[in-house]
Structures are given as structure tokens and as C-alpha cells.
Scaffold this motif. Structure first.
Motif, PDB file in Angstrom:
ATOM      1  N   ILE A 351       0.832  -1.207   0.000  1.00 30.05           N
ATOM      2  CA  ILE A 351       0.000   0.000   0.000  1.00 30.05           C
ATOM      3  C   ILE A 351       0.862   1.252   0.000  1.00 30.05           C
ATOM      4  N   LEU A 352       1.931   1.211   0.776  1.00 31.57           N
ATOM      5  CA  LEU A 352       2.796   2.389   0.907  1.00 31.57           C
ATOM      6  C   LEU A 352       3.818   2.493  -0.214  1.00 31.57           C
ATOM      7  N   ASN A 353       3.873   1.467  -1.067  1.00 30.13           N
ATOM      8  CA  ASN A 353       4.797   1.463  -2.203  1.00 30.13           C
ATOM      9  C   ASN A 353       6.237   1.631  -1.752  1.00 30.13           C
ATOM     10  N   THR A 354       6.600   0.878  -0.702  1.00 29.72           N
ATOM     11  CA  THR A 354       7.958   0.947  -0.183  1.00 29.72           C
ATOM     12  C   THR A 354       8.895   0.181  -1.105  1.00 29.72           C
ATOM     13  N   SER A 355      10.169   0.332  -0.878  1.00 25.07           N
ATOM     14  CA  SER A 355      11.160  -0.327  -1.713  1.00 25.07           C
ATOM     15  C   SER A 355      11.868  -1.410  -0.896  1.00 25.07           C
ATOM     16  N   PRO A 356      11.937  -2.658  -1.336  1.00 27.97           N
ATOM     17  CA  PRO A 356      11.301  -3.135  -2.567  1.00 27.97           C
ATOM     18  C   PRO A 356       9.816  -3.435  -2.351  1.00 27.97           C
ATOM     19  N   THR A 357       8.998  -2.975  -3.253  1.00 24.78           N
ATOM     20  CA  THR A 357       7.566  -3.211  -3.157  1.00 24.78           C
ATOM     21  C   THR A 357       7.268  -4.669  -3.489  1.00 24.78           C
ATOM     22  N   PRO A 358       6.527  -5.366  -2.636  1.00 28.45           N
ATOM     23  CA  PRO A 358       6.194  -6.771  -2.935  1.00 28.45           C
ATOM     24  C   PRO A 358       5.339  -6.887  -4.187  1.00 28.45           C
ATOM     25  N   ASP A 359       5.563  -7.950  -4.935  1.00 28.54           N
ATOM     26  CA  ASP A 359       4.825  -8.173  -6.176  1.00 28.54           C
ATOM     27  C   ASP A 359       3.540  -8.938  -5.871  1.00 28.54           C
ATOM     28  N   LEU A 360       2.426  -8.243  -5.898  1.00 23.73           N
ATOM     29  CA  LEU A 360       1.131  -8.871  -5.649  1.00 23.73           C
ATOM     30  C   LEU A 360       0.240  -8.798  -6.886  1.00 23.73           C
ATOM     31  N   GLU A 361       0.868  -8.702  -8.048  1.00 30.76           N
ATOM     32  CA  GLU A 361       0.111  -8.550  -9.293  1.00 30.76           C
ATOM     33  C   GLU A 361      -0.847  -9.708  -9.527  1.00 30.76           C
TER      34      GLU A 361
END
Length: 374
Positions: A351-361
Motif C-alpha cells: 500500500i505504501l509502495n515501499t522499496s522493494p515493493t512486494p509483487d502482488l500482481e
């Protein structure tokens, strides 16, 4: 009346919404949770309390692995909740069984477990046991049990204590929890952010909105550009008197809570928004329990109820970011207990688009459009 609310507003104060809120608070965000009316359909108050992985995602690898991640994260999450709330969840992850009284049904589930294991690789951990093997290990098991699967990673907890712990933890972590705050409309604002109108006509404002309202998400999702259509699935339960002895097993349909009572469940039905229990199903549940463990025939049933699960079109979680209205998110699933540690950690990072953002596509709602196109 206009009031400025925290930067992130969670709509839905059940297990999913509170878990997401806790993760965002742990990340240092300012969070408000809006919980609806007492009469709303509440899966969080009627769930079975299982932390379960057997068979989940057997035909959808991302969900199989997501569930396994959650099972591994539960001990640390339970400890965190106890520190924040002072409540012991009675977590027990010493393994669980799926019992079968039909040979063909067991064969079908065996194939599903084999497929699930192919997704999990060396993280898979289960065994298939014959009825005779089970009866040599579990005293009192019924003669009609033909076999079972067993996974040492599965377990359970006290579900109502868990919900209470989440509520306290969110508030102790600095979150604001408002009860009786039913949202009727969400209006994206021209300069960003959202205006939320409550049933009381009060209008709140928020920079970001996370829709976690379960079945209550349906009338609000379109306001934010989401298309997922959630539907109810009825599950019914029997609750017995408290027993002075412990059951020799935990299963997906029979579990003994830490206070001593036994819960018997596992039904699934499409009944619309009707959560009433039925005598026919109650009889079937009792018959199943006595078939598995005949000693339960002498135990009194003291309560029975029905509760509505929240189901996406394919039964898997949906984690979606609105393309039309940045800052709006949809989170819905029917395994809120099992997945709670990830909702309170990895999902907050997403949600926060942190790095690395988890891939939940793989869990985005666009998969429904793609399946229709195919």
C-alpha cells in the motif's frame, strides 16, 4: 459537519481491516478505522479460527505460496499482538487433519495436495494417512474414517480473542477506531484525497482509503473504480458444552477451543445474504462429527449459528490499486485469520509502495477481466 481525518482511512473494522491498519501504524502512518453498524454481516465474528494451508492454492501457485508465508509468520505475529494488547490468542500450530469418510473424495484431495506441493517445492509438508494408521495414532477415531491428510504447519486460535486483541493493538499503536461509522458514499476529490459520507450525514476527508469492508465493500467499490463483485457464502457451526478432556486432534471441521468447547463446522452454501442456520445442516454436522469421533455422541450442543464468508469470483484474495483514483485500495479475502500476519506487514508495504515493493500482481482484480476475455 466536516472533519479532517488521518492520512489513511480503513473502511471496515473486522480482522482484515484491523490487520492492515496495524501494519500501516507499525510503518509510522496515521490511521483511522471506520467500523460499521452492529447489524452488518460480520465474517470476523463467525469464523472458525483456523490457521490453515492444506489444499489452498492447489490450482493457483501464488496463493499456495502466499498462504505458506502466512503460516510461517504467525508465531511472531501472535507475540506482537500479545505485547500490544496483553491478550494471549491461544495460538496452537501443532498440526491439523483433513478427515475423509469417502474413498473417492480422499483421492481427489490427494491429487490437490500433490499439485499444491508442486507449487511449494521443498516448503511442502504433509502426509496422507490410511484409516488404520489414524486409528493406531488417534484413540477413539471412528471406523468409517477411511483416511486423512496431515500437515504439521496448520493450527488454530481463539477467534474472538484475536479480534479483540487486534482492536486493542490498533488503538495502543496510535490508531483511531470509530464504531457505528457506516460509510454510504466515497467521493474522490479533484485535488486528491477522498470525501467519505457516513450514514449520519457526517463527511470525513482522507488522503488515502483502503476498502476492507467485506460484503459491505460491494456498494462502495464502484465509487473508487473497482469492479470486483464479492458474494456471500454461508457456513454453519455447532458449539458444544465445555469438555474436561482434550480432543486428540485438530481438524478443519472439528476443533476444540482453549476454553474446552468443541466447534463443528465446514459447510459451504450459496444462500444470499441470509445467515440463518438450518436444522438439516445442523444434523449433517452432528452426524459428521460423531462419525469421525463417536465419543462426541454424548456431548451436548449448546449453540448453533450461521455466518457469511466473503468470496471473490474465484475464491482467492483481491489486492487492487485503483487506476482511476490513486490512493484508493481494495482488500478482500475469505482467509482473514490465516493471512493476517501478511496483511499486517507485506500488504502494508504494498500500500505504501515501499522499496522493494512486494509483487502482488497475481492478486489484482484485472485477472477477472482477463478470464472473461479468454
Amino acid at each position: 459537519m466536516h472533519q479532517r481525518t488521518p492520512e489513511i482511512t480503513i473502511i471496515g473494522g473486522g480482522i482484515v481491516g484491523l490487520s492492515v491498519a496495524l501494519g500501516l501504524l507499525q510503518a509510522g502512518r496515521t490511521v483511522q478505522v471506520l467500523d460499521g453498524a452492529d447489524g452488518d454481516a460480520r465474517a470476523s465474528q463467525g469464523n472458525f479460527g483456523l490457521i490453515w494451508g492444506q489444499g489452498k492454492g492447489w490450482n493457483f501457485a501464488p496463493y499456495a505460496n502466499w498462504t505458506m508465508d502466512a503460516l510461517a509468520a504467525w508465531p511472531a505475529f501472535a507475540q506482537l499482538l500479545q505485547e500490544l494488547s496483553g491478550i494471549n490468542l491461544a495460538l496452537d500450530q501443532s498440526g491439523g487433519y483433513e478427515f475423509f469418510t469417502d474413498v473417492q473424495e480422499m483421492a481427489g484431495f490427494t491429487a490437490e495436495m500433490t499439485q499444491q506441493a508442486s507449487h511449494l517445492g521443498n516448503r511442502a509438508s504433509y502426509e496422507m494417512l490410511s484409516g488404520d494408521d489414524l486409528r493406531s495414532q488417534l484413540p477413539g477415531l471412528g471406523p468409517k474414517v477411511v483416511g486423512a491428510s496431515f500437515s504439521p504447519r496448520d493450527g488454530h486460535l481463539n477467534p474472538l480473542r484475536f479480534l479483540r486483541a487486534l482492536r486493542i493493538a490498533v488503538q495502543n499503536a496510535g490508531g483511531r477506531l470509530r464504531t457505528g461509522a457506516s460509510v454510504t458514499t466515497i467521493s474522490p476529490q479533484p485535488r486528491g484525497g477522498f470525501a467519505l459520507t457516513l450514514a449520519s450525514a457526517e463527511v470525513l476527508h482522507s488522503d488515502q482509503v483502503v476498502l476492507c469492508a467485506g460484503l459491505g465493500s460491494a456498494p462502495l467499490a464502484g465509487d473508487l473504480g473497482f469492479t470486483t463483485q464479492v458474494k456471500p457464502q454461508l457456513g454453519e457451526l455447532l458449539i458444544t458444552e465445555k469438555l474436561g478432556v482434550r480432543l486428540p486432534f485438530l481438524s478443519s471441521t472439528i476443533r476444540q477451543v482453549d476454553e474446552g468447547g468443541v466447534q463443528i463446522g465446514g459447510t459451504k452454501a450459496d444462500a444470499g445474504i441470509d445467515d440463518r442456520e438450518s436444522l438439516r445442516v445442523m444434523s449433517d454436522l452432528a452426524r459428521h462429527a460423531v462419525t469421525v469421533l463417536p465419543a462426541l455422541a454424548d456431548v451436548r450442543v449448546v449453540r448453533a449459528w450461521g455466518a457469511l464468508r466473503v468470496m471473490s469470483p474465484d475464491g482467492y484474495p483481491v489486492y487492487a490499486k485503483s487506476a482511476a483514483h490513486p490512493g484508493a485500495f481494495l482488500v478482500t479475502c475469505h482467509s482473514g485469520v490465516t493471512l493476517a500476519p501478511l496483511h499486517a506487514s507485506v500488504l502494508a508495504d504494498w500500500i505504501l509502495n515501499t522499496s522493494p515493493t512486494p509483487d502482488l500482481e497475481a492478486f489484482d482484480e484485472c485477472r477477472f477481466a482477463l478470464s472473461h476475455a479468454a
